[in-house]
Design a protein around this motif. Structure first.
Motif, short mmCIF file in Angstrom:
data_model
loop_
_atom_site.label_atom_id
_atom_site.label_comp_id
_atom_site.label_asym_id
_atom_site.label_seq_id
_atom_site.Cartn_x
_atom_site.Cartn_y
_atom_site.Cartn_z
N SER A 41 -30.04 33.96 -90.35
CA SER A 41 -29.03 33.00 -89.90
C SER A 41 -28.97 32.92 -88.38
O SER A 41 -29.42 33.81 -87.67
N ILE A 90 -26.62 32.77 -85.10
CA ILE A 90 -25.29 33.18 -84.66
C ILE A 90 -25.14 32.87 -83.18
O ILE A 90 -26.13 32.74 -82.46
N THR A 99 -19.51 43.49 -89.95
CA THR A 99 -19.87 42.14 -90.39
C THR A 99 -18.66 41.22 -90.53
O THR A 99 -18.83 40.05 -90.86
N ASP A 100 -17.46 41.73 -90.28
CA ASP A 100 -16.25 40.93 -90.31
C ASP A 100 -16.06 40.32 -88.92
O ASP A 100 -15.16 40.68 -88.16
N THR A 101 -16.94 39.40 -88.59
CA THR A 101 -17.00 38.87 -87.23
C THR A 101 -15.75 38.08 -86.83
O THR A 101 -15.44 37.99 -85.65
N LYS A 119 -20.03 34.11 -83.78
CA LYS A 119 -19.77 32.96 -84.65
C LYS A 119 -21.00 32.79 -85.53
O LYS A 119 -22.12 32.74 -85.03
N GLY A 120 -20.78 32.71 -86.81
CA GLY A 120 -21.88 32.61 -87.76
C GLY A 120 -21.87 33.81 -88.69
O GLY A 120 -21.14 34.77 -88.48
N GLU A 121 -22.70 33.72 -89.70
CA GLU A 121 -22.75 34.76 -90.73
C GLU A 121 -23.77 35.83 -90.41
O GLU A 121 -24.87 35.53 -89.96
N ILE A 122 -23.41 37.08 -90.69
CA ILE A 122 -24.37 38.19 -90.58
C ILE A 122 -25.19 38.17 -91.87
O ILE A 122 -24.88 38.84 -92.86
N LYS A 123 -26.22 37.34 -91.86
CA LYS A 123 -27.06 37.11 -93.04
C LYS A 123 -28.48 36.93 -92.53
O LYS A 123 -28.70 36.29 -91.49
N ASP A 125 -29.25 44.26 -95.42
CA ASP A 125 -27.86 44.31 -95.85
C ASP A 125 -27.37 45.74 -96.05
O ASP A 125 -28.02 46.55 -96.68
#
Length: 159
Positions: free
Chosen positions: A57, A59, A34-36, A50-54, A83
């Motif tokens: 969301s 990406i 998740t540390d993209t 690009k964007g959050e692993i949420k 998660d």
């Protein structure tokens, strides 16, 4: 241990499965996955997100489909996230191909983790290119998995 395979389910449907055992706990593997922002330092094939692993969301994913060329394939996805354990997207991409791409982190005994990356490519021009794409995906996903393994094990040792 590392595995990779593809299966032709039908004329325009292929399943791809890869997995690798990582000598690091699931929370470390998840944190690397998740540390993209750091994908560029270790990731092959799927070279950037690009964007959050949420959950829910949007990406943007950059794929390097052919490592002998510099051309990136960029696709936008809406992701579903559980998660700490998995994330995936299931949307149509180029050529009308539906892509069901799944990333899963599974705890193993001894503080190890099995990382599973699987996919299904269905419909669109899969009937023309499915076998070639499936082979390319297996090879690319295995390269990504090896990079994830190396980075997760490096981070686990430095903690």
């Amino acid at each position: 241990m590392e595995n990779g395979s593809s299966e032709k389910v039908s004329f325009s449907h292929h399943r791809i499965h890869t997995d690798i055992v990582i000598d690091a706990p699931p929370e470390v593997v998840w944190s690397v996955l998740t540390d993209t922002a750091n994908y560029g330092n270790w990731a092959a094939f799927l070279v950037g997100i690009k964007g959050e692993i949420k959950d829910g969301s949007k990406i943007t994913v950059d794929f390097l489909l052919d490592p002998s060329k510099d051309k990136l394939t960029t696709l936008d996805h809406t992701i579903t996230v559980v998660d700490g354990t998995q994330f995936y997207w299931a949307e149509k991409g180029p050529g009308g191909i539906r892509d069901n791409h799944h990333f899963r982190v599974e705890p193993l005994d001894g503080g190890k983790t099995r990382f599973v990356q699987s996919d299904e490519i269905i419909g669109g021009i899969t009937f023309l290119m499915g076998g070639r794409l499936a082979k390319m995906y297996v090879d690319g996903y295995q390269a990504f998995n090896r990079g994830l393994k190396a980075e997760a094990e490096r981070r686990a040792q430095s903690d």
